[in-house]
Scaffold this motif. Sequence first.
Motif, PDB file in Angstrom:
ATOM      1  N   VAL A  43      32.293  37.837  33.106  1.00 45.77           N
ATOM      2  CA  VAL A  43      32.120  36.613  32.318  1.00 45.77           C
ATOM      3  C   VAL A  43      33.327  35.700  32.543  1.00 45.77           C
ATOM      4  N   PRO A  44      33.140  34.592  33.237  1.00 39.74           N
ATOM      5  CA  PRO A  44      34.280  33.700  33.484  1.00 39.74           C
ATOM      6  C   PRO A  44      34.887  33.173  32.191  1.00 39.74           C
ATOM      7  N   ARG A  45      36.209  33.150  32.136  1.00 40.72           N
ATOM      8  CA  ARG A  45      36.913  32.544  31.015  1.00 40.72           C
ATOM      9  C   ARG A  45      38.213  31.957  31.542  1.00 40.72           C
ATOM     10  N   PHE A  46      38.744  31.004  30.826  1.00 40.30           N
ATOM     11  CA  PHE A  46      40.004  30.402  31.234  1.00 40.30           C
ATOM     12  C   PHE A  46      41.145  31.355  30.895  1.00 40.30           C
ATOM     13  N   GLU A  47      41.969  31.679  31.870  1.00 38.65           N
ATOM     14  CA  GLU A  47      43.092  32.599  31.682  1.00 38.65           C
ATOM     15  C   GLU A  47      44.352  32.000  32.303  1.00 38.65           C
ATOM     16  N   PRO A  48      45.502  32.312  31.742  1.00 40.66           N
ATOM     17  CA  PRO A  48      46.753  31.864  32.371  1.00 40.66           C
ATOM     18  C   PRO A  48      46.877  32.459  33.769  1.00 40.66           C
ATOM     19  N   GLN A  49      47.466  31.695  34.668  1.00 43.56           N
ATOM     20  CA  GLN A  49      47.715  32.150  36.043  1.00 43.56           C
ATOM     21  C   GLN A  49      49.225  32.045  36.296  1.00 43.56           C
ATOM     22  N   GLN A  88      41.375  54.145  42.753  1.00 43.68           N
ATOM     23  CA  GLN A  88      41.029  54.207  41.334  1.00 43.68           C
ATOM     24  C   GLN A  88      42.261  54.478  40.477  1.00 43.68           C
ATOM     25  N   SER A  89      42.458  53.638  39.464  1.00 43.23           N
ATOM     26  CA  SER A  89      43.552  53.714  38.488  1.00 43.23           C
ATOM     27  C   SER A  89      44.915  53.348  39.056  1.00 43.23           C
ATOM     28  N   LYS A  90      44.974  52.941  40.311  1.00 39.39           N
ATOM     29  CA  LYS A  90      46.243  52.475  40.882  1.00 39.39           C
ATOM     30  C   LYS A  90      46.516  51.051  40.379  1.00 39.39           C
ATOM     31  N   PRO A  91      47.791  50.642  40.314  1.00 35.21           N
ATOM     32  CA  PRO A  91      48.079  49.278  39.861  1.00 35.21           C
ATOM     33  C   PRO A  91      47.627  48.231  40.867  1.00 35.21           C
ATOM     34  N   THR A  92      47.044  47.179  40.374  1.00 32.00           N
ATOM     35  CA  THR A  92      46.681  46.037  41.204  1.00 32.00           C
ATOM     36  C   THR A  92      47.840  45.048  41.224  1.00 32.00           C
ATOM     37  N   SER A  93      47.684  43.985  41.986  1.00 32.76           N
ATOM     38  CA  SER A  93      48.737  42.971  42.072  1.00 32.76           C
ATOM     39  C   SER A  93      48.970  42.268  40.745  1.00 32.76           C
ATOM     40  N   SER A  94      47.962  42.256  39.880  1.00 29.82           N
ATOM     41  CA  SER A  94      48.111  41.621  38.572  1.00 29.82           C
ATOM     42  C   SER A  94      48.801  42.536  37.569  1.00 29.82           C
ATOM     43  N   ILE A 112      45.339  34.148  40.882  1.00 27.02           N
ATOM     44  CA  ILE A 112      44.833  35.219  40.020  1.00 27.02           C
ATOM     45  C   ILE A 112      45.479  35.140  38.630  1.00 27.02           C
ATOM     46  N   PRO A 113      44.692  35.557  37.611  1.00 23.92           N
ATOM     47  CA  PRO A 113      43.286  35.943  37.689  1.00 23.92           C
ATOM     48  C   PRO A 113      42.372  34.721  37.792  1.00 23.92           C
ATOM     49  N   SER A 114      41.192  34.945  38.382  1.00 23.28           N
ATOM     50  CA  SER A 114      40.207  33.877  38.494  1.00 23.28           C
ATOM     51  C   SER A 114      38.848  34.513  38.733  1.00 23.28           C
ATOM     52  N   TYR A 115      37.834  33.674  38.877  1.00 20.42           N
ATOM     53  CA  TYR A 115      36.461  34.173  39.004  1.00 20.42           C
ATOM     54  C   TYR A 115      35.777  33.529  40.204  1.00 20.42           C
ATOM     55  N   VAL A 127      26.795  38.197  42.843  1.00 19.57           N
ATOM     56  CA  VAL A 127      27.561  38.821  41.770  1.00 19.57           C
ATOM     57  C   VAL A 127      28.729  37.911  41.412  1.00 19.57           C
ATOM     58  N   VAL A 128      29.075  37.873  40.132  1.00 17.21           N
ATOM     59  CA  VAL A 128      30.269  37.164  39.665  1.00 17.21           C
ATOM     60  C   VAL A 128      31.347  38.209  39.397  1.00 17.21           C
ATOM     61  N   VAL A 129      32.529  38.023  39.996  1.00 16.10           N
ATOM     62  CA  VAL A 129      33.615  38.984  39.844  1.00 16.10           C
ATOM     63  C   VAL A 129      34.888  38.284  39.382  1.00 16.10           C
ATOM     64  N   ARG A 130      35.755  39.063  38.784  1.00 13.66           N
ATOM     65  CA  ARG A 130      37.079  38.584  38.379  1.00 13.66           C
ATOM     66  C   ARG A 130      38.081  39.009  39.454  1.00 13.66           C
ATOM     67  N   VAL A 131      38.779  38.050  40.034  1.00 10.92           N
ATOM     68  CA  VAL A 131      39.774  38.342  41.069  1.00 10.92           C
ATOM     69  C   VAL A 131      41.091  38.667  40.386  1.00 10.92           C
ATOM     70  N   ASN A 132      41.546  39.917  40.537  1.00 12.49           N
ATOM     71  CA  ASN A 132      42.788  40.338  39.877  1.00 12.49           C
ATOM     72  C   ASN A 132      43.726  41.096  40.810  1.00 12.49           C
ATOM     73  N   ASP A 133      43.479  40.982  42.124  1.00 10.01           N
ATOM     74  CA  ASP A 133      44.256  41.769  43.080  1.00 10.01           C
ATOM     75  C   ASP A 133      44.412  40.993  44.374  1.00 10.01           C
ATOM     76  N   ARG A 134      45.367  41.429  45.204  1.00  6.47           N
ATOM     77  CA  ARG A 134      45.581  40.834  46.518  1.00  6.47           C
ATOM     78  C   ARG A 134      45.014  41.750  47.601  1.00  6.47           C
TER      79      ARG A 134
END
Length: 284
Positions: A43-49, A88-94, A112-115, A127-134
């Motif tokens: 679900v897209p939402r406005f988030e700080p970048q 799985q469960s490893k830290p992402t760039s965010s 990031i983050p963005s959609y 598909v709509v995805v949330r981009v939270n990694d490099r």
Amino acid sequence: MNHIRLSLNGLWPVVVLLATALLSGCSSVNRVNPGEAATTNAVPRFEPQPSRLNPSSYSVLGRTYHVLGSNDGYDAQGVASWYGPNFQSKPTSSGERYNMYAMTAAHKTLRIPSYVLVTNMENGKQVVVRVNDRGPFVSNRIIDLSYAAAKKIGMIGRGTAMVDVRSITPDSPIPTSQTIVSGAPTLPAEPVASAPAISAAASLPHAVWGQDVFIQVGAFGEMGHVISVQQRLAQAGITAVSVTPFGALNRVRVGPVASLADYDRLMDQLRTIGFDNAQMVVEQ
């Protein structure tokens, strides 16, 4: 396929993990529980970048990437891959933990983050995805999808797919598969207030290697530049070149490209001779 995940705990970049998966993609399916995968869109939402997640540039494996100042208007085509159990469960760039069962993705240059809306150009699934990694830092891949996202657009088995990647916001209309393929105007839509529904296309895109896939080397206003580019390509042995007028510009393209292997070979070759901004274009 090699992937690198980056961690941004005050330093950019710090490489925290290098994993190697099968060449067909991160397809360790025997370590996956398909029933846990999300099926609804992010679900897209406005988030700080924050700037700490979005430096102007960074370098990985000898290549420098420039993070976009804004995601507005981003729309590009290329080959998607996916990553799963090994991360799985490893830290992402965010700084968030990777969850292969969530609708997320990694991208090299989007803020990031963005959609983004990802359309599989081979079957029309979206598909709509949330981009939270490099990532992905494998040559010639445009986006790395989570297992859940890859499953939703039908690319798990082969590990890759031709896709269109389009930046969206909470008030963006969601284009259908036909709109993306045909380039037709997007019809007005209600702002996204919940997981965006994507219409089932009556006539789905079906991009075919050897027919619909090209590599755009660049678009130039002066014919002198076009001729120079044609000469450089010919000197490199690249002869399947076309020039197409587009308004005041002339688009120089290579193709049609016969296969994924040929696409990778040509993209690597174009980069070697200085065309770093070459990109896939699918025309149907």
